[in-house]
Design an enzyme around this catalytic site. Sequence first.
Site, mmCIF file in Angstrom:
data_model
loop_
_atom_site.group_PDB
_atom_site.id
_atom_site.type_symbol
_atom_site.label_atom_id
_atom_site.label_comp_id
_atom_site.label_asym_id
_atom_site.label_seq_id
_atom_site.Cartn_x
_atom_site.Cartn_y
_atom_site.Cartn_z
ATOM 1 N N CYS A 162 0.717 -1.105 0.413
ATOM 2 C CA CYS A 162 -0.044 0.021 -0.457
ATOM 3 C C CYS A 162 1.047 1.430 0.094
ATOM 4 C CB CYS A 162 -0.818 -0.118 1.429
ATOM 5 S SG CYS A 162 -2.130 -1.248 0.999
ATOM 6 N N HIS A 303 -3.601 6.623 7.742
ATOM 7 C CA HIS A 303 -3.902 5.782 6.749
ATOM 8 C C HIS A 303 -5.241 5.194 6.989
ATOM 9 C CE1 HIS A 303 -2.873 2.237 4.392
ATOM 10 N NE2 HIS A 303 -2.638 1.432 5.163
ATOM 11 N N GLU A 314 -2.183 3.662 14.553
ATOM 12 C CA GLU A 314 -1.604 4.747 14.131
ATOM 13 C C GLU A 314 -2.557 5.274 14.959
ATOM 14 O OE1 GLU A 314 -2.199 6.948 9.926
ATOM 15 O OE2 GLU A 314 -3.797 5.521 10.473
ATOM 16 N N LYS A 335 -9.867 8.233 2.989
ATOM 17 C CA LYS A 335 -10.839 6.146 3.245
ATOM 18 C C LYS A 335 -11.516 5.795 3.106
ATOM 19 C CE LYS A 335 -6.018 4.291 3.369
ATOM 20 N NZ LYS A 335 -5.275 4.723 3.203
ATOM 21 N N HIS A 340 -9.880 1.956 0.461
ATOM 22 C CA HIS A 340 -8.491 1.751 -0.021
ATOM 23 C C HIS A 340 -8.141 1.851 -1.223
ATOM 24 C CE1 HIS A 340 -4.905 1.022 1.488
ATOM 25 N NE2 HIS A 340 -4.935 0.041 2.336
ATOM 26 N N PHE A 399 0.761 -3.903 4.016
ATOM 27 C CA PHE A 399 1.594 -5.076 4.373
ATOM 28 C C PHE A 399 2.991 -5.379 4.401
ATOM 29 C CE2 PHE A 399 -2.599 -7.800 3.729
ATOM 30 C CZ PHE A 399 -3.054 -6.986 4.299
#
Length: 413
Positions: A162, A303, A314, A335, A340, A399
């Site tokens: 990402c 994020h 976060e 988002k 996403h 990831f």
Amino acid sequence: MTRIVVTGVGMVTPLGLDTQTTWDSLLAGKSGADTVSLFDVEPYSTTIACEVKGFDPSTFMDRKEVRQTDRYIQFAMAAADQAVNDSGLEVTDDNRNEVATIIGSGYGGIGTVQNAVETLSTRGPNRVSPFLMPMMVTEMGAAKVSIALGARGPAYSVTSSCCSGSDSIGAAADLIRRGDASVALAGGAEATITPIAFAGFSQAGALSTKRNDNPTHASRPFDIDRDGFVMGEGACVLVLEDLEHAKARGANIIAELSGFASTADAYHITHPAENGEGAVRAMNKALDRAGLAPGELGYINAHGTSTPINDREETKAIKTVFGESAYAVPISSTKSMHGHLLGAGGALEAAICALAVSNDKIPPTINLENADPDCDLNYTPHEFRTGPVNSALSNTFGFGGHNTAIIFRKFAD
């Protein structure tokens, strides 16, 4: 030190087929989520996504080329064309060797791969398209943009899950600072709303499943009732330039890229490090390189995936970096509206930060109705906020333990 500025932005997103429409939709708090139309989702636990609607690649490509390019490549080419037009840049024989193209993708032509496997299994190897390999690879978005523009500087893709789009921006800035380019088209593109990607993310427990009958409320970062992310697709490309190059051609400067950092957790393939340790290091490095104290930052685009673990970790990381000022700095997760975009998400959210700085407006976090007690910061719920926004930080995590932080500042000569 070479200063890097943003002079153009192009977007193809679930909120609009261009930058202005996307920006207006963000400020209006519009959700791009809906029931998936690209394939039959009846067998899936998740039936919703943020699709790009109304996109017609034949408006800028002939039909033969459309058949020979994956959807993610088409998104990249459309966003790049917009960005170049927005910047007023002309690629000519005099400058084409100085124009780089760095466009990341996490999954490349995954839809093309799925179709090819189905063809192979049902019709045999001789019916697989000869264009399979160039359609599927993650670097072809950058390559096709380079070919279309005649840009002969470095051209490649960054793949870091990402963080692919945001890391591409950092890589492009480094090219300019090294003197390998004066201008770079940088960003990300993704088209993963496919049966195989849906199956994979569903089996991983990553996607929201609780609001299939109410799609626009499914992506709800920092809300106590969040249950996973909503997949999006699209592309975003920025034009980055050496400041002196931009000034020499009279370019309009949107914002200055003043800080970038990338770190790895070295912890787990999907879960972030405890207390967001890798994110903390990325944010601290970006702030240091931007010459900003934590209390001076004007906005954070989080994020904020709407997954239980990510949002908590976060939040912890932001508190560690910003201390007491963490409660004062406006934060939002866009988002909640565009979903996403995976490998394109970091580029889109970086561009949103540049636009926030340029327009002195902070997009909201929609669907934040009951905040998680562990997520108690200033997340700009429901409605946009007017600045001033002198600086903005974009966080992107992926990831594999990837962490990227990008900071933009209002340009001052």
